[in-house]
Structures are given as structure tokens and as C-alpha cells.
Design an enzyme around this catalytic site. Structure first.
Site, short mmCIF file in Angstrom:
data_model
loop_
_atom_site.label_atom_id
_atom_site.label_comp_id
_atom_site.label_asym_id
_atom_site.label_seq_id
_atom_site.Cartn_x
_atom_site.Cartn_y
_atom_site.Cartn_z
N HIS A 172 -3.38 11.12 -0.13
CA HIS A 172 -2.93 11.16 -1.52
C HIS A 172 -3.83 11.96 -2.47
O HIS A 172 -3.55 12.06 -3.65
CB HIS A 172 -2.77 9.74 -2.08
CG HIS A 172 -4.07 9.02 -2.33
ND1 HIS A 172 -4.74 8.33 -1.36
CD2 HIS A 172 -4.83 8.90 -3.44
CE1 HIS A 172 -5.85 7.81 -1.85
NE2 HIS A 172 -5.94 8.15 -3.12
C1 UD1 Z 1 -5.03 7.30 -8.54
C2 UD1 Z 1 -6.50 7.61 -8.77
C3 UD1 Z 1 -7.18 7.84 -7.44
C4 UD1 Z 1 -6.95 6.68 -6.49
C5 UD1 Z 1 -5.47 6.39 -6.35
C6 UD1 Z 1 -5.28 5.14 -5.53
C7 UD1 Z 1 -7.08 8.80 -10.86
C8 UD1 Z 1 -7.47 10.11 -11.42
N1 UD1 Z 1 -6.68 8.82 -9.57
O1 UD1 Z 1 -4.44 8.45 -7.96
O2 UD1 Z 1 -8.58 7.97 -7.64
O3 UD1 Z 1 -7.50 7.00 -5.23
O4 UD1 Z 1 -4.90 6.18 -7.66
O5 UD1 Z 1 -3.99 5.05 -4.98
O6 UD1 Z 1 -7.14 7.81 -11.54
N2 UD1 Z 1 3.35 7.13 -9.06
C9 UD1 Z 1 4.50 6.42 -8.85
N3 UD1 Z 1 4.42 5.05 -8.90
C10 UD1 Z 1 3.27 4.39 -9.17
C11 UD1 Z 1 2.10 5.14 -9.40
C12 UD1 Z 1 2.16 6.52 -9.33
O7 UD1 Z 1 5.56 6.97 -8.60
O8 UD1 Z 1 3.28 3.13 -9.21
C13 UD1 Z 1 3.41 8.63 -8.94
C14 UD1 Z 1 3.69 9.35 -10.23
O9 UD1 Z 1 4.49 10.44 -9.94
C15 UD1 Z 1 2.30 9.82 -10.64
C16 UD1 Z 1 1.62 10.08 -9.33
O10 UD1 Z 1 2.14 9.07 -8.45
O11 UD1 Z 1 2.35 10.97 -11.45
C17 UD1 Z 1 0.12 9.98 -9.39
O12 UD1 Z 1 -0.31 8.72 -9.96
P1 UD1 Z 1 -1.74 8.62 -10.69
O13 UD1 Z 1 -2.00 7.21 -11.06
O14 UD1 Z 1 -1.84 9.63 -11.77
O15 UD1 Z 1 -2.76 9.10 -9.60
P2 UD1 Z 1 -2.89 8.70 -8.07
O16 UD1 Z 1 -2.61 9.89 -7.25
O17 UD1 Z 1 -2.12 7.44 -7.80
N1 UDP Z 2 -3.36 0.09 1.01
C1 UDP Z 2 -2.21 -0.71 1.09
N2 UDP Z 2 -1.03 -0.11 1.47
C2 UDP Z 2 -0.93 1.21 1.78
C3 UDP Z 2 -2.10 2.00 1.68
C4 UDP Z 2 -3.29 1.42 1.27
O1 UDP Z 2 -2.27 -1.91 0.85
O2 UDP Z 2 0.18 1.66 2.12
C5 UDP Z 2 -4.64 -0.54 0.57
C6 UDP Z 2 -5.79 -0.34 1.52
O3 UDP Z 2 -5.84 -1.39 2.48
C7 UDP Z 2 -6.98 -0.37 0.58
C8 UDP Z 2 -6.44 0.27 -0.68
O4 UDP Z 2 -5.02 0.11 -0.61
O5 UDP Z 2 -7.38 -1.71 0.32
C9 UDP Z 2 -6.84 1.72 -0.78
O6 UDP Z 2 -6.13 2.33 -1.82
P1 UDP Z 2 -5.91 3.90 -1.94
O7 UDP Z 2 -6.07 4.52 -0.61
O8 UDP Z 2 -4.63 4.07 -2.66
O9 UDP Z 2 -7.05 4.33 -2.96
P2 UDP Z 2 -8.58 4.81 -2.79
O10 UDP Z 2 -9.30 3.77 -2.03
O11 UDP Z 2 -8.56 6.15 -2.13
O12 UDP Z 2 -9.05 4.95 -4.19
#
Ligand code: UD1
Ligand code: UDP
Length: 357
Positions: free
Chosen positions: A206
Site C-alpha cells: 500500500h
Molecule cells: C495511511 C498512512 C500510512 C499507513 C496506512 C495504513 C498517511 C500519510 N499514510 O495510508 O502511513 O501505513 O494508512 O493502512 O497517513 N481509502 C478508502 N477507505 C478507507 C481509507 C482509505 O477507500 O477507509 C482510500 C481512499 O481512496 C484514500 C486512499 O485509500 O484516498 C488512501 O488513504 P489515506 O488514509 O490517505 O492513506 P493510506 O494509503 O491509507
Molecule cells: N491488517 C489487517 N488486515 C489486512 C492487512 C493488515 O488486519 O488486510 C493489520 C495487520 O495485522 C497489522 C496492521 O493491520 O496489525 C498493519 O496495518 P497497515 O499495513 O495498513 O499499516 P502500516 O503498519 O504499514 O502502517
């Protein structure tokens, strides 16, 4: 003592759940409030974590949703400020490195409310990562820093942060895993996808550096190749789903599925033959579980996972995904290592003890 916890994303919920519970146990008179910023909002990215981790429903929902970095950060600040002014807590706790984290820390510190940063001191030394900026800023302005590894302590020292602000407490993400071990171990969630334990490659991707670039399609091509010898299960993050939608050809044994619930995902990790990821938290969980992890990035802010041998940094080079089956076939199946110091399921209790004192 009045404590406000500000959470916004999937990994935040996993890191904070044990702390909220430990404070409730250790300081029953503390007044705790949970603010959900709404950065993540899909049921499978948010609500399911509250249910499975037993976190009380949020007291406040800021509903900031998706947007650019500035939009997301600004919306959290604007919506959190009046709430902190009204509640005037003694402490605001922020986890990890997401936009909600830095926004909440900035808002609180400007109101002269003390801030505690959970999972402080991690550094990838790569400032093109939005998370790296969030970590540096949050650590500089927080009053109390909870650290989960020795390298993190050294990073803070190198940035001139006074040692008395930092506390080496362990890893609350591992606390959550340990607390739910009896519930996820028997699940065998892989069988729902027709897969046998120990046989498949579990994938999560991601990070913008990968998924917002053509490299994502190179990764899918390499996964198609791997799936000829090893089935691949890929629970797809919404950022990645939006990019892939209808644009990728998938082989029969490459299964793209919805994000998994937390219990189901832990079960999938524990039963995987190997994991390919660019997640931060998943590098840690696989280290604890002793499952081979391949990280599709040029760097990691979690070098302890590499030192212990469970995590291999592939580089941001999708072509190398094809090497995974060969590498795991060559591994010593008996090889094992202890988890890093204080990754023992008790980190949140240590923090609650410090707060109570
Ligand atoms: C965010 C964090 C990242 C973290 C990740 C965990 C920042 C800069 N990034 O990235 O560090 O590792 O969360 O998963 O804060 N979206 C949905 N549904 C949701 C959430 C997001 O559809 O519930 C989609 C939207 O199109 C959105 C995109 O995902 O624009 C990205 O979401 P965003 O929260 O901006 O960043 P992540 O890539 O989730
Ligand atoms: N996780 C989950 N379902 C998924 C992918 C990840 O429950 O499909 C959990 C995973 O076990 C961990 C956390 O989400 O506890 C990690 O989140 P993510 O990879 O989104 O973020 P990051 O750690 O990179 O910030």
C-alpha cells in the site's frame, strides 16, 4: 487524570487498543476519551478493529475522510482544536506515523497540552516517505516518547532529544497480537480461500512509492509468475484497489480479496509460507510469529526485524518477487529466533505503570 487518545487508521487501532485497556485497569479513575479522526472509514479498515480488539466506541468522530496530505492534516487540526479546548485534557496520546498523528500532536502542543507519542523514534532516513516527516515532527514536539526498540532510542539521541523524554517500553502492536493469540490460532482463515496452511504467499502492498507508480503492475506480473509454484493471497488495501481496478491481469492462483479483519489477518499471517509486504506493522508481526517476510522497499524503519533474520529487504524492485519461492525453499525450517527485547505482550502495562507513577 484526563487522557485523550487520537486514532485514525488501521494500524493505530491495533497499537492503541492495549494501552486504552491497560490504563483502564491500572488507573480506573482516569477519564479517557477516544477521538477517531476518520482517516480510515471503511468497515474493514476501522470498525472491525474496534469490535475484535474490544476497544470502546469512539467518544468523538472527526470524519476527516480522504484527501491530500494538507487537507487531511488541516481537517484533523481544525476539528480537534475546539474539542481539546473544551475538554482540556492532561495528556493527548498519539500512535505511529500517519497524518492523523502529526496533526493531533501539533494541535495539542500549541494548546500547551502535553503529548505522548507511542512508537516513537522509528526512522527510515528516507524523507520522501510521508510517514518519515510525520515521525520526525511528532517526536520533536511530543513531551513523552514511548519507544519499542533500542535503535529507536538511538535515533532520538542522534536528534538531540533529551533522554529523560524517552521510555523503552516495548511494542504494543505485539501486545494486541499476544492478547488475541488463543482466538486467531485455531481459525485457519486460509481455508476460506481454499488454501492449506504453510503453502501460500500472503501479500499486502500500500505504500505510495510502489502502488502510485507503474511498479505496482510489475509487482502483479511477478506475483502471477510466483503463483504458478505457490498460491498467492493478496488482501488489497483500498489505496491499491483503486489503482488496480480492472487494470491488471490475474492468474488463477493469484487471489485478490478484500482487506481482512484483524483476527483473520493474524491467522493468515501465522499460517503463511511467507509474507510479501511494504507494511510497517506486518514486518513486526511476522518477526514475532517467526514467519519469513520479504519487504518490497529500499529501506525499513524497523531494522531489528532484519537483524533477527525473519525479514529480508528486497528493495523497491518487483522483479525480485520471483526469487521468493527459491529463498524459502533454501531456508532451514528449524531456524528460529527470540523476539526483540520487550516484545512480550506487556508494553502497554509498562506505559500504564509509568503514567500512574
Ligand atoms: C495511511 C498512512 C500510512 C499507513 C496506512 C495504513 C498517511 C500519510 N499514510 O495510508 O502511513 O501505513 O494508512 O493502512 O497517513 N481509502 C478508502 N477507505 C478507507 C481509507 C482509505 O477507500 O477507509 C482510500 C481512499 O481512496 C484514500 C486512499 O485509500 O484516498 C488512501 O488513504 P489515506 O488514509 O490517505 O492513506 P493510506 O494509503 O491509507
Ligand atoms: N491488517 C489487517 N488486515 C489486512 C492487512 C493488515 O488486519 O488486510 C493489520 C495487520 O495485522 C497489522 C496492521 O493491520 O496489525 C498493519 O496495518 P497497515 O499495513 O495498513 O499499516 P502500516 O503498519 O504499514 O502502517
Amino acid at each position: 487524570m484526563r487522557i485523550v487518545h487520537v486514532l485514525g487508521t488501521r494500524p493505530n487501532f491495533v497499537k492503541m487498543a492495549p494501552l486504552i485497556a491497560a490504563i483502564t485497569r491500572r488507573m480506573p479513575d482516569a477519564d479517557q476519551a477516544i477521538v477517531h479522526t476518520g482517516q480510515h472509514y471503511d468497515r474493514l479498515m476501522s470498525e472491525i478493529f474496534f469490535e475484535q480488539l474490544g476497544v470502546p466506541a469512539p467518544d468523538y468522530m472527526l470524519e476527516v475522510g480522504s484527501g491530500t496530505h494538507a487537507q487531511q492534516t488541516a481537517r484533523v487540526m481544525e476539528r480537534l482544536e475546539p474539542l481539546l479546548v473544551e475538554n482540556r485534557p492532561d495528556l493527548v496520546v498519539v500512535p505511529g506515523d500517519v497524518n492523523s498523528t502529526v496533526a493531533a500532536a501539533l494541535t495539542a502542543v500549541k494548546l500547551e497540552i502535553p503529548v505522548a507519542h507511542l512508537e516513537s523514534g522509528l526512522r527510515s532516513y528516507d524523507r520522501t516517505m510521508p510517514e518519515e516527516i510525520n515521525r520526525i515532527v511528532t517526536d520533536q514536539i511530543s513531551d513523552i516518547l514511548y519507544v519499542h526498540s533500542e535503535e529507536a532510542l538511538r535515533n532520538l539521541e542522534l536528534e538531540g532529544i533529551p533522554a529523560e523524554r524517552a521510555h523503552f517500553v516495548g511494542n504494543t502492536m505485539i501486545d494486541s497480537l499476544v492478547a488475541l493469540q488463543d482466538r486467531f490460532q485455531p481459525l485457519q482463515s486460509c481455508r476460506e480461500f481454499g488454501l492449506e496452511p504453510g503453502t501460500y504467499l500472503l501479500v499486502t502492498l500500500h505504500r505510495p512509492a510502489l502502488v502510485d507508480s507503474p511498479l505496482l503492475f510489475e509487482a502483479v506480473a511477478a506475483l502471477n509468475q510466483v503463483s504458478e509454484v505457490m498460491p498467492v493471497l493478496f488482501p488489497v488495501h483500498p489505496r491499491t484497489r483503486a489503482r488496480l481496478a480492472g487494470n491488471a491481469e490475474l492468474s488463477e492462483n493469484l487471489h485478490l480479496v478484500d482487506p481482512a479483519g484483524y483476527l483473520e489477518f493474524l491467522s493468515l499471517e501465522a499460517d503463511a509460507g511467507a509474507v510479501l509486504t511494504d507494511s510497517g506493522g506486518i514486518q513486526e508481526e511476522t518477526t514475532y510469529l517467526g514467519i519469513p517476510c520479504f519487504t518490497l522497499r529500499d529501506n525499513t524503519e524497523r531494522p531489528v526485524t532484519i537483524e533477527l533474520g525473519t525479514n529480508i529487504l528486497l528493495g523497491l524492485d518487483p522483479a525480485r518477487i520471483a526469487e521468493i519461492p527459491g529463498i524459502i525453499a533454501g531456508r532451514d525450517p528449524e531456524a528460529s529466533s527470540d523476539p526483540p527485547p520487550l516484545w512480550d505482550g506487556r508494553a502497554a502495562d509498562r506505559i500504564a505503570d509509568l503514567l500512574a507513577d
